[in-house]
Design an enzyme around this catalytic site. Structure first.
Site, mmCIF file in Angstrom:
data_model
loop_
_atom_site.group_PDB
_atom_site.id
_atom_site.type_symbol
_atom_site.label_atom_id
_atom_site.label_comp_id
_atom_site.label_asym_id
_atom_site.label_seq_id
_atom_site.Cartn_x
_atom_site.Cartn_y
_atom_site.Cartn_z
ATOM 1 N N ARG A 70 0.845 -1.198 0.000
ATOM 2 C CA ARG A 70 0.000 0.000 0.000
ATOM 3 C C ARG A 70 0.880 1.247 0.000
ATOM 4 O O ARG A 70 2.042 1.218 0.408
ATOM 5 C CB ARG A 70 -0.908 0.012 1.237
ATOM 6 C CG ARG A 70 -2.084 -0.966 1.142
ATOM 7 C CD ARG A 70 -2.991 -0.856 2.350
ATOM 8 N NE ARG A 70 -2.316 -1.259 3.554
ATOM 9 C CZ ARG A 70 -1.783 -0.443 4.456
ATOM 10 N NH1 ARG A 70 -1.891 0.865 4.313
ATOM 11 N NH2 ARG A 70 -1.165 -0.912 5.502
ATOM 12 N N TYR A 211 -1.216 -3.376 -6.840
ATOM 13 C CA TYR A 211 -0.953 -4.252 -5.692
ATOM 14 C C TYR A 211 -1.990 -4.138 -4.578
ATOM 15 O O TYR A 211 -2.341 -3.037 -4.147
ATOM 16 C CB TYR A 211 0.426 -3.945 -5.100
ATOM 17 C CG TYR A 211 0.991 -5.118 -4.323
ATOM 18 C CD1 TYR A 211 1.770 -6.074 -4.961
ATOM 19 C CD2 TYR A 211 0.714 -5.290 -2.967
ATOM 20 C CE1 TYR A 211 2.275 -7.168 -4.264
ATOM 21 C CE2 TYR A 211 1.217 -6.386 -2.265
ATOM 22 C CZ TYR A 211 1.995 -7.321 -2.928
ATOM 23 O OH TYR A 211 2.484 -8.407 -2.239
ATOM 24 N N LYS A 220 -9.571 -2.428 1.627
ATOM 25 C CA LYS A 220 -9.316 -1.273 2.493
ATOM 26 C C LYS A 220 -10.115 -0.049 2.043
ATOM 27 O O LYS A 220 -10.615 0.716 2.856
ATOM 28 C CB LYS A 220 -7.816 -0.942 2.526
ATOM 29 C CG LYS A 220 -6.974 -2.087 3.085
ATOM 30 C CD LYS A 220 -7.375 -2.415 4.502
ATOM 31 C CE LYS A 220 -7.061 -3.833 4.896
ATOM 32 N NZ LYS A 220 -5.860 -4.075 5.651
ATOM 33 N N HIS A 240 -10.687 -2.522 11.420
ATOM 34 C CA HIS A 240 -9.571 -3.338 10.924
ATOM 35 C C HIS A 240 -9.322 -4.457 11.940
ATOM 36 O O HIS A 240 -8.350 -4.428 12.693
ATOM 37 C CB HIS A 240 -8.332 -2.434 10.767
ATOM 38 C CG HIS A 240 -7.187 -3.064 10.037
ATOM 39 N ND1 HIS A 240 -5.886 -2.625 10.174
ATOM 40 C CD2 HIS A 240 -7.126 -4.082 9.150
ATOM 41 C CE1 HIS A 240 -5.093 -3.360 9.409
ATOM 42 N NE2 HIS A 240 -5.811 -4.244 8.783
ATOM 43 N N SER A 262 -1.372 -3.496 10.337
ATOM 44 C CA SER A 262 -0.978 -4.370 9.240
ATOM 45 C C SER A 262 0.296 -5.142 9.584
ATOM 46 O O SER A 262 1.249 -4.566 10.117
ATOM 47 C CB SER A 262 -0.746 -3.531 7.978
ATOM 48 O OG SER A 262 -1.915 -2.803 7.687
ATOM 49 N N CYS A 264 0.774 -7.347 11.847
ATOM 50 C CA CYS A 264 1.010 -7.466 13.296
ATOM 51 C C CYS A 264 0.235 -8.616 13.919
ATOM 52 O O CYS A 264 0.022 -8.643 15.129
ATOM 53 C CB CYS A 264 0.696 -6.152 13.995
ATOM 54 S SG CYS A 264 1.884 -4.865 13.587
ATOM 55 N N ASP A 287 -9.308 -9.857 8.800
ATOM 56 C CA ASP A 287 -8.808 -8.497 8.538
ATOM 57 C C ASP A 287 -9.833 -7.387 8.814
ATOM 58 O O ASP A 287 -9.449 -6.312 9.240
ATOM 59 C CB ASP A 287 -8.325 -8.397 7.085
ATOM 60 C CG ASP A 287 -7.389 -7.224 6.835
ATOM 61 O OD1 ASP A 287 -6.425 -7.056 7.606
ATOM 62 O OD2 ASP A 287 -7.626 -6.461 5.886
ATOM 63 N N ARG A 379 2.446 -12.016 -0.543
ATOM 64 C CA ARG A 379 1.127 -12.388 0.002
ATOM 65 C C ARG A 379 0.524 -13.574 -0.729
ATOM 66 O O ARG A 379 0.899 -13.893 -1.861
ATOM 67 C CB ARG A 379 0.175 -11.197 -0.080
ATOM 68 C CG ARG A 379 0.661 -10.032 0.799
ATOM 69 C CD ARG A 379 -0.423 -9.328 1.497
ATOM 70 N NE ARG A 379 0.098 -8.353 2.443
ATOM 71 C CZ ARG A 379 -0.471 -8.089 3.628
ATOM 72 N NH1 ARG A 379 -1.554 -8.736 3.997
ATOM 73 N NH2 ARG A 379 0.049 -7.181 4.435
#
Ligand code: GTP
Ligand code: SPV
Ligand code: MN
Length: 595
Positions: A70, A211, A220, A240, A262, A264, A287, A379
């Site tokens: 991002r 991406y 998001k 989130h 993110s 974590c 998420d 990912r």
């Protein structure tokens, strides 16, 4: 055309975008398996998708080295006034931003197909779901949207002639001149990337990146930034957060929603398999959580997504076996390494390192190489239904009632393994002051400590001061039915730089303590920062951890916490009169408790 569009607003919008972006052709997606296979076939032919011999129907993609995460610095909340976007968001006046982006979009799809992707966030037809239409010139986006959202022609049926949808416009920003050969991962240079949101008109415009969260606009952009602004207006929450169901040995269920920044630990906790006997954990989402107050007065959560877009490095059978089992087939991998026998590989996977691989940039790699084989933000995109521990109720339109909220982050020091907050207002204070070391999920420096309130700094679609206020309002409405709020830190390190806590499946021990707190079965020590477990109350049976490590994990250094105060004051000061009085009061009480 393969599908007919009856919705007037959609037809008009498709026409407008086509006239602006000038694609060679238009394709309306129906979400079928045939469509997916057709897209994959084309991606294989053009060499963009690399088939994996070891995993059926699975493919590896390599992004451009500049387009790997991002781009928070190029992400905008474009409201009429700057104040509505607030101090934590980038802002450009809507007229100006649209002018800039219209110039960029002009002819931006030349030489490409324009895909119209009808998708639902949440089960199709459910009253809490939201319909989006993404227009994109990226076939990679189409196949990822197939997995991450519910793409279907049924969405168009549902829209009818005049139903509402959230328009999500996406272009990789790399038009092709007559006869020009395409690159493997078309995208625009960083200064031309714009990830823009117009929450006042529920509109998303993304340009220049292919991406993840920059391009898969249901995630998001829609489910957090636009949805958070809608949720504020309509009295619900878009967070989130992972969602999990924990069942104790007596069969009692607890639903937990946890907000970590993110990279974590959300995906890992969401699929965690408890190391303590008799406890069971099932995944509902990894998420994003949309939460509404139900007829029972409790907060009910749904996962609006359909798949996982998870961090690959560090994922292994020893850390996250349920993720590994989710990844056996039907998976898209991005920026992982390719092994000689046709599998993917990344740092932290089980077993020995391969003696040779092709790295994420397509170069030869050996253990002697100085760079990692997989990108740190490599990912996997995998269907949630493939997760062996997906909860049978994960698609229930009414959602699951939340008992416990957890906030947290990645902190090498200062913050103990776990504490409970004193009450809702204190919980909101702990969320609002959450700090975490930055990760590779965003382009930029890694490891810098920053305040990331509620793990929403990059994802709140309006003024964060108002967002804090919204949390207080929700708490007032929930009253005694509000979830209890805890704070965790799995990432505290000893002076020699090693993680003090084993993490992963052993995080169940911490969740067990939370459930026992909810049941009133265990006490806690009052400390200036919150309620800490009494020694012996966290179940450490069968775990080889020294008393010293446990002490260090749980230790609170008053001076270190006092040193946080100026930073919290600075953090709060930017919100001016939008900062709720109740947060100021919490800060004063915190300072007093520290003495
Ligand atoms: P996003 O998808 O970016 O929102 O990330 P996420 O919050 O889902 O993070 P994820 O679960 O993918 O974890 C990110 C990294 O942290 C991985 O490399 C994990 O192996 C690591 N990690 C997750 N949980 C733990 C834990 O309990 N302890 C330690 N030491 N590392 C963890
Ligand atoms: C995150 O960064 O929090 C993610 C990955 O979940 S992305 O979809 O790229 O936002
Ligand atoms: Mn995330």
């Amino acid at each position: 055309m393969n599908v007919t569009v009856k919705n007037e607003k959609l037809n008009k919008w498709i026409k407008e975008v086509a006239e602006l972006c000038r694609p060679d052709s238009i394709y309306i997606c129906n979400g079928s398996r045939e469509e997916y296979n057709f897209m994959i076939d084309n991606l294989l032919k053009s060499g963009l998708a690399i088939p994996l011999r070891k995993r059926p129907n699975s493919f590896l993609f390599r992004s451009d080295p500049s387009d790997v995460a991002r781009v928070e610095d190029h992400t905008y909340i474009s409201t009429t006034s700057k104040d509505e976007a607030g101090p934590t968001n980038n802002w450009i006046e809507p007229g100006e931003l649209k002018k800039t982006m219209l110039d960029l979009y002009k002819g931006s799809m030349k030489g490409r197909t324009m895909y119209v992707i009808p998708f639902s966030m949440g089960p199709i037809g459910s009253p809490i779901s939201k319909i989006g239409i993404e227009i994109s010139d990226s076939p990679y986006v189409v196949i990822n949207m197939h997995i991450m959202t519910r793409v279907s022609s049924r969405v168009l049926d549902l829209l009818g002639t005049n139903g509402e949808f959230i328009p999500c416009l996406h272009s990789v920003g790399a038009p092709l001149a007559e006869g020009q050969k395409d690159t493997k991962w078309p995208c625009a240079p960083i200064e031309k990337k714009y990830i823009s949101h117009f929450p006042e008109e529920n509109l998303i415009w993304s340009y220049g990146s292919g991406y993840g969260g920059n391009a898969l606009l249901g995630k998001k952009c829609l489910a957090l930034r636009i949805a958070s602004a809608m949720a504020k207006r309509e009295g619900w929450m878009a967070e989130h957060m992972l969602i999990l169901r924990l069942t104790n040995p007596a069969g009692k269920q607890y639903h937990i929603a946890a907000a970590f920044p993110s990279a974590c630990g959300k995906t890992n906790l969401a699929m965690m398999q408890p190391s303590i006997p008799g406890w069971k954990c099932e995944c509902i989402g990894d998420d994003i959580a949309w939460m509404k107050i139900g007829p029972d007065g409790r907060l009910h959560a749904i996962n609006p997504e359909n798949g996982f877009f998870g961090v690959a490095p560090g994922t292994s059978y020893s850390t996250n076996p349920m993720a590994m089992d989710t990844l056996k087939e039907n998976v898209i991998f991005t920026n992982c390494a390719l092994t000689d026998d046709g599998d993917v590989w990344w740092e932290g996977m089980d077993g020995e390192e391969p003696s040779h691989a092709i790295d994420w940039k397509g170069r030869d790699w050996t253990p002697e190489s100085t760079e990692d084989a997989a990108h740190a933000n490599a990912r996997f995109t995998a269907p949630a239904s493939q997760c062996p521990v997906i909860c049978k109720d994960w698609e229930k339109p009414e959602g699951v009632p939340i008992d416990i909220f957890i906030f947290g982050g990645r902190r090498t020091g200062v913050v103990p393994l776990v504490y409970e907050t004193y009450n809702w207002d204190h919980g909101v204070f702990s969320g609002a002051t959450a700090a975490s070391e930055t990760t590779a999920a965003n382009i930029g420096a890694v490891g810098n400590l920053r305040r990331d309130p509620f793990a929403m700094k990059p994802f709140c679609g309006y003024n964060m001061g108002d967002y804090f206020r919204h949390w207080f309002n929700m708490g007032d409405r929930l009253g005694s039915k509000a979830p209890r709020i805890f704070y965790v830190n799995w990432f505290r390190k000893s002076s020699d730089g090693k993680f003090l806590w084993p993490g992963f499946s052993d995080n169940s021990r911490v969740l067990k303590w939370m459930c026992e707190r909810v049941e009133g079965k265990v006490g806690a020590q009052k400390t200036p920062i919150g309620l800490l477990p009494d020694e012996g109350d966290i179940d450490l049976s069968g775990l080889d951890i020294s008393r010293e490590n446990m002490r260090e994990l749980m230790s609170i250094d008053t001076n270190e916490w006092k040193a946080e105060i100026p930073d919290i004051e600075n953090h709060f000061s930017v919100f001016g009169n939008r900062l709720p009085e109740r947060l100021k009061k919490q800060l004063q009480e915190f300072i007093q408790r520290l003495g």
